[in-house]
Design an enzyme around this catalytic site. Sequence first.
Site, PDB file in Angstrom:
ATOM      1  N   HIS A 152     -13.118  70.067  57.824  1.00  0.00           N
ATOM      2  CA  HIS A 152     -12.987  68.624  57.653  1.00  0.00           C
ATOM      3  C   HIS A 152     -12.124  68.297  56.453  1.00  0.00           C
ATOM      4  O   HIS A 152     -11.216  67.467  56.520  1.00  0.00           O
ATOM      5  CB  HIS A 152     -14.370  67.985  57.488  1.00  0.00           C
ATOM      6  CG  HIS A 152     -14.307  66.488  57.348  1.00  0.00           C
ATOM      7  ND1 HIS A 152     -14.066  65.861  56.140  1.00  0.00           N
ATOM      8  CD2 HIS A 152     -14.431  65.499  58.272  1.00  0.00           C
ATOM      9  CE1 HIS A 152     -14.037  64.551  56.324  1.00  0.00           C
ATOM     10  NE2 HIS A 152     -14.264  64.313  57.608  1.00  0.00           N
ATOM     11  N   GLU A 193      -5.039  70.347  51.788  1.00  0.00           N
ATOM     12  CA  GLU A 193      -3.919  71.081  52.376  1.00  0.00           C
ATOM     13  C   GLU A 193      -4.381  72.494  52.738  1.00  0.00           C
ATOM     14  O   GLU A 193      -5.234  73.049  52.045  1.00  0.00           O
ATOM     15  CB  GLU A 193      -2.753  71.150  51.399  1.00  0.00           C
ATOM     16  CG  GLU A 193      -2.198  69.802  50.978  1.00  0.00           C
ATOM     17  CD  GLU A 193      -1.437  69.106  52.103  1.00  0.00           C
ATOM     18  OE1 GLU A 193      -1.028  69.820  53.057  1.00  0.00           O
ATOM     19  OE2 GLU A 193      -1.246  67.882  52.038  1.00  0.00           O
ATOM     20  N   LEU A 250     -20.256  71.055  63.092  1.00  0.00           N
ATOM     21  CA  LEU A 250     -21.560  71.498  63.557  1.00  0.00           C
ATOM     22  C   LEU A 250     -22.038  70.828  64.828  1.00  0.00           C
ATOM     23  O   LEU A 250     -23.162  71.081  65.278  1.00  0.00           O
ATOM     24  CB  LEU A 250     -22.576  71.291  62.427  1.00  0.00           C
ATOM     25  CG  LEU A 250     -22.183  72.001  61.125  1.00  0.00           C
ATOM     26  CD1 LEU A 250     -23.183  71.696  60.023  1.00  0.00           C
ATOM     27  CD2 LEU A 250     -22.047  73.492  61.328  1.00  0.00           C
ATOM     28  N   GLY A 287     -18.394  65.445  68.193  1.00  0.00           N
ATOM     29  CA  GLY A 287     -18.188  64.149  67.559  1.00  0.00           C
ATOM     30  C   GLY A 287     -16.726  63.763  67.656  1.00  0.00           C
ATOM     31  O   GLY A 287     -15.935  64.403  68.361  1.00  0.00           O
ATOM     32  N   HIS A 302     -14.175  64.006  65.616  1.00  0.00           N
ATOM     33  CA  HIS A 302     -13.170  64.998  65.196  1.00  0.00           C
ATOM     34  C   HIS A 302     -12.949  66.053  66.273  1.00  0.00           C
ATOM     35  O   HIS A 302     -11.811  66.453  66.542  1.00  0.00           O
ATOM     36  CB  HIS A 302     -13.611  65.678  63.912  1.00  0.00           C
ATOM     37  CG  HIS A 302     -13.681  64.753  62.733  1.00  0.00           C
ATOM     38  ND1 HIS A 302     -12.691  63.833  62.441  1.00  0.00           N
ATOM     39  CD2 HIS A 302     -14.646  64.589  61.774  1.00  0.00           C
ATOM     40  CE1 HIS A 302     -13.020  63.157  61.361  1.00  0.00           C
ATOM     41  NE2 HIS A 302     -14.193  63.595  60.938  1.00  0.00           N
TER      42      HIS A 302
END
Length: 311
Positions: free
Chosen positions: A70, A106, A128, A131, A133
Site C-alpha cells: 500500500h 517509491e 489482507l 477491496g 485496491h
Amino acid sequence: MTESASAQPRESLPLDSTAQLLTRITAQLGAQLSHVSLNGTRRPMHHRTGGSAPGAATITRAPALVAVAHGSRDPQALRTVMKLLDRVRELRPGLDVGLGHIELNEPLLPAALSGLGSGDAVLVPLLLGRGHHVKRDIPAAVAAAPSLRATIAAPLGPHPLLVEALYGRLVEAGWPAEEAVSRGSAVVLAAAGSRDPDSAADTRRTAQMLSERLGGVPVVPAYASATAPTVPVALRALAARGRDRVAVASYFTAPGRFATAAAAAAPGTAAAPLGAHPAMARLLLHRYDQALTGALPAHEVATNDHLLASA
C-alpha cells in the site's frame, strides 16, 4: 542359429520392458523432485525451448514476482516490506522479486511495471482481503502497461498461513502459548477497514480462523477506518461482557499510522504487525504459485480475464 534359439530374446522382453519402465519412472520422479527445495517449497518452474544448435536448449526465467504494497509515511513500513521480500528470496533463490506501491512510497506500481517492459510477472498484493485496491487500483495499473504479460494473484487473506503469523505475533507479545487461557480472555483483530463488503467478510473469516487457532477464544474484528466497530469501541464492548484480559492482534502487513493507533488503544498485550514473519514469506510464494497454476479459489480470482491471461 535355430528358430528356437532366436525365440529366447523375445521371451525376456517383458522383463526388459519392466526395467525400462522403472527407469523412466525413476527419472521422471527425479526431475519432479528437483523442483522441491529442502524446506519443502517449490522452486520456480522453468521452460526449455529449442536452441540454435541441434539438441541445444535454453532456459527461460520464471515470471517475476511483484509484491504490491500500500505504502506508508512511516519509514519503518518500507524497511519491513524489504525485509519480508528478502525472506522470499531466501526461500526461492533465483526468482526475480520486485516491489511496487499503490501510493506514498517509491517505486510506485506503474513505474515498477514499466521497468519490466514486455516481460512476464505475477503481482502479489501485500493486502489482507478483497477491496478497492485489489479490485480496481492494481488491475488499472496492469491495464496501463499493455506490453507486460501479467497475472494478478489473490490477496494474502484469508489463509491459514496468515493466521499462523497472527498467532506468532501474539505469542511474541506475551499471549500464553502453553498454559490454558482464562475465561476472561479475548482478542481484537485490528484491521484497516474498507467500505467493500467482501473485505469485511475476509476479515471476519480471518477472525474466525484465529479464534479456532486460539482454542475458542473470542476474536472480534475492529477497524481503523471506513467501517465499524473501531478498536476502542470493540475493547469497551468486550470489557462490558467481563472480558478483562484482551489483546490486540495487528492485522497490518507493516507498521503505519493505523497500526500505531490500534496498538495505543490496547489495554495490555498489543501484537506487532505481521511484517517479515516466516509464514508471511511462505504465503507470498503460495499466492505466486497459485496464480501461475490458475488454482485460485473462485472468490479470489480477478474478474478481468484479460488481466489474468498468462504469457
